[in-house]
Design a protein around this motif. Sequence first.
Motif, mmCIF file in Angstrom:
data_model
loop_
_atom_site.group_PDB
_atom_site.id
_atom_site.type_symbol
_atom_site.label_atom_id
_atom_site.label_comp_id
_atom_site.label_asym_id
_atom_site.label_seq_id
_atom_site.Cartn_x
_atom_site.Cartn_y
_atom_site.Cartn_z
ATOM 1 N N VAL A 106 -1.668 -10.554 -7.351
ATOM 2 C CA VAL A 106 -0.972 -9.294 -7.099
ATOM 3 C C VAL A 106 0.355 -9.595 -6.410
ATOM 4 N N ASP A 107 1.136 -8.553 -6.161
ATOM 5 C CA ASP A 107 2.419 -8.723 -5.484
ATOM 6 C C ASP A 107 2.217 -9.384 -4.127
ATOM 7 N N ALA A 108 3.121 -10.296 -3.781
ATOM 8 C CA ALA A 108 2.984 -11.060 -2.531
ATOM 9 C C ALA A 108 2.997 -10.181 -1.295
ATOM 10 N N SER A 109 3.549 -8.977 -1.413
ATOM 11 C CA SER A 109 3.603 -8.073 -0.259
ATOM 12 C C SER A 109 2.233 -7.548 0.139
ATOM 13 N N GLN A 110 1.195 -7.868 -0.650
ATOM 14 C CA GLN A 110 -0.166 -7.445 -0.294
ATOM 15 C C GLN A 110 -0.618 -8.059 1.019
ATOM 16 N N TRP A 111 -0.068 -9.221 1.380
ATOM 17 C CA TRP A 111 -0.533 -9.909 2.585
ATOM 18 C C TRP A 111 0.639 -10.326 3.475
ATOM 19 N N PRO A 112 1.175 -9.381 4.266
ATOM 20 C CA PRO A 112 2.178 -9.740 5.264
ATOM 21 C C PRO A 112 1.543 -10.190 6.577
ATOM 22 N N TYR A 113 0.219 -10.336 6.579
ATOM 23 C CA TYR A 113 -0.535 -10.578 7.818
ATOM 24 C C TYR A 113 -0.683 -12.063 8.117
ATOM 25 N N ASP A 114 0.427 -12.792 7.934
ATOM 26 C CA ASP A 114 0.463 -14.230 8.222
ATOM 27 C C ASP A 114 1.515 -14.522 9.280
ATOM 28 N N GLN A 115 1.642 -13.609 10.228
ATOM 29 C CA GLN A 115 2.648 -13.712 11.276
ATOM 30 C C GLN A 115 2.106 -13.033 12.538
ATOM 31 N N PRO A 116 2.713 -13.298 13.691
ATOM 32 C CA PRO A 116 2.211 -12.696 14.933
ATOM 33 C C PRO A 116 2.436 -11.185 14.985
ATOM 34 N N ASN A 134 -18.014 -1.792 18.220
ATOM 35 C CA ASN A 134 -19.122 -2.270 19.067
ATOM 36 C C ASN A 134 -19.737 -3.562 18.530
ATOM 37 N N GLY A 135 -18.863 -4.446 18.066
ATOM 38 C CA GLY A 135 -19.296 -5.759 17.608
ATOM 39 C C GLY A 135 -19.844 -5.816 16.204
ATOM 40 N N GLU A 136 -19.948 -4.671 15.534
ATOM 41 C CA GLU A 136 -20.479 -4.621 14.178
ATOM 42 C C GLU A 136 -19.335 -4.492 13.174
ATOM 43 N N ASP A 137 -19.412 -5.257 12.088
ATOM 44 C CA ASP A 137 -18.390 -5.178 11.043
ATOM 45 C C ASP A 137 -18.477 -3.822 10.344
ATOM 46 N N THR A 138 -17.327 -3.182 10.140
ATOM 47 C CA THR A 138 -17.304 -1.862 9.521
ATOM 48 C C THR A 138 -16.506 -1.821 8.220
ATOM 49 N N PHE A 139 -15.488 -2.665 8.098
ATOM 50 C CA PHE A 139 -14.607 -2.638 6.933
ATOM 51 C C PHE A 139 -13.829 -3.944 6.882
ATOM 52 N N THR A 140 -13.610 -4.475 5.683
ATOM 53 C CA THR A 140 -12.864 -5.725 5.525
ATOM 54 C C THR A 140 -11.720 -5.532 4.536
ATOM 55 N N TYR A 141 -10.545 -5.966 4.941
ATOM 56 C CA TYR A 141 -9.391 -5.985 4.038
ATOM 57 C C TYR A 141 -9.106 -7.441 3.702
ATOM 58 N N PRO A 142 -9.326 -7.858 2.425
ATOM 59 C CA PRO A 142 -9.157 -9.256 2.061
ATOM 60 C C PRO A 142 -7.778 -9.557 1.480
ATOM 61 N N ARG A 143 -7.371 -10.780 1.603
ATOM 62 C CA ARG A 143 -6.206 -11.268 0.868
ATOM 63 C C ARG A 143 -6.660 -11.602 -0.544
ATOM 64 N N ILE A 144 -5.943 -11.111 -1.550
ATOM 65 C CA ILE A 144 -6.363 -11.362 -2.922
ATOM 66 C C ILE A 144 -5.231 -12.037 -3.692
ATOM 67 N N SER A 145 -5.568 -12.657 -4.794
ATOM 68 C CA SER A 145 -4.593 -13.358 -5.627
ATOM 69 C C SER A 145 -4.263 -12.520 -6.852
ATOM 70 N N ASP A 195 -6.139 0.805 -3.431
ATOM 71 C CA ASP A 195 -7.522 0.512 -3.849
ATOM 72 C C ASP A 195 -7.683 -0.863 -4.469
ATOM 73 N N ASN A 196 -6.666 -1.691 -4.439
ATOM 74 C CA ASN A 196 -6.733 -3.026 -5.024
ATOM 75 C C ASN A 196 -6.153 -4.074 -4.074
ATOM 76 N N PRO A 197 -6.852 -4.376 -2.970
ATOM 77 C CA PRO A 197 -8.172 -3.887 -2.578
ATOM 78 C C PRO A 197 -8.062 -2.594 -1.761
ATOM 79 N N THR A 221 0.819 -1.225 0.000
ATOM 80 C CA THR A 221 0.000 0.000 0.000
ATOM 81 C C THR A 221 0.848 1.267 0.000
ATOM 82 N N LEU A 222 1.965 1.266 0.713
ATOM 83 C CA LEU A 222 2.762 2.477 0.862
ATOM 84 C C LEU A 222 3.790 2.646 -0.251
ATOM 85 N N ASN A 223 4.616 1.646 -0.477
ATOM 86 C CA ASN A 223 5.686 1.767 -1.468
ATOM 87 C C ASN A 223 5.217 1.510 -2.891
#
Length: 274
Positions: A229-239, A216-227, A184-186, A177-179
């Motif tokens: 695209v550059d692999a750096s789109q999803w670094p969220y597979d770690q603690p 407050n328990g209600e879904d407001t926004f979703t960021y999905p992993r998509i196929s 917007d994709n996603p 997203t930054l570099n």
Amino acid sequence: MKRILGAGLFYILISACSVHHNPKENPQVYLQNPGRETKKWKLVWEENFNSPKLDTTKWTRIPAGGADWNRHMSLDDACFGWEKGELILKGINNTDRKKDERPFLTGGIWSKGKFAFQYGRIEIRAKLGSAQGAWPAMWMLAELDKYGQYPRNGEIDIMEHLNFDDIIYQTTHSHYTLNLGQKDNPKHSGTAKVNAGSYNVYGISWYPDRIVFQLNGEDTFTYPRISGVDASQWPYDQPFYLLIDQQLGGSWVGKVDPKQLPVEMRVDWVKVYQ
């Protein structure tokens, strides 16, 4: 109402959940077992701030740094408080410029090196204060540095609030997203209406293929992993570890009005489920 989870009950609970991973090299990390996301959430970690001091087995006060968000961070007791089972993080005018030349001081805590988790649900109940230049935030950064220097490991902003806004910002940041500029994709950020001066529960539900932001328990926004695209789109597979801080000033929030300080964020509790 708050309750303290006793050590014995805590051990039984996390053992029954089959989600607690305690490797010798990283005992602070909680990994969710594959497939666990399809089952009912189980509480694995919580903080109720019932003690009149910070539990240093879970948290560390955030030190000062050179970025907008931590430029005014301080270890000074004047930036922290405890009242009625709540942690109070403050943004204040600095009254001793000889000791510290910065005009403002702010308080924040992080669980870096003490608690991190991969996948699950986090909820934080808090009340935000408003002032010109106030920037309270609840967010997450990678614990183990899997992909390299920031922003390659990603950032998850559970909640950021600016000035007197009636919305919060909920965002993901990464190399993608930054570099690479792929915002917007996603779509990488959303907002939600909020009464910041009331108590609200801010959170995310984090899965292997998406991060669902909530209020407050209600879904407001979703960021999905998509196929495709550059692999750096999803670094969220770690603690990731948690940061909660009352920030002041910077290029995004704008200048601070010292006449409107002090400002504070009151944190009631933090709960993590897997």
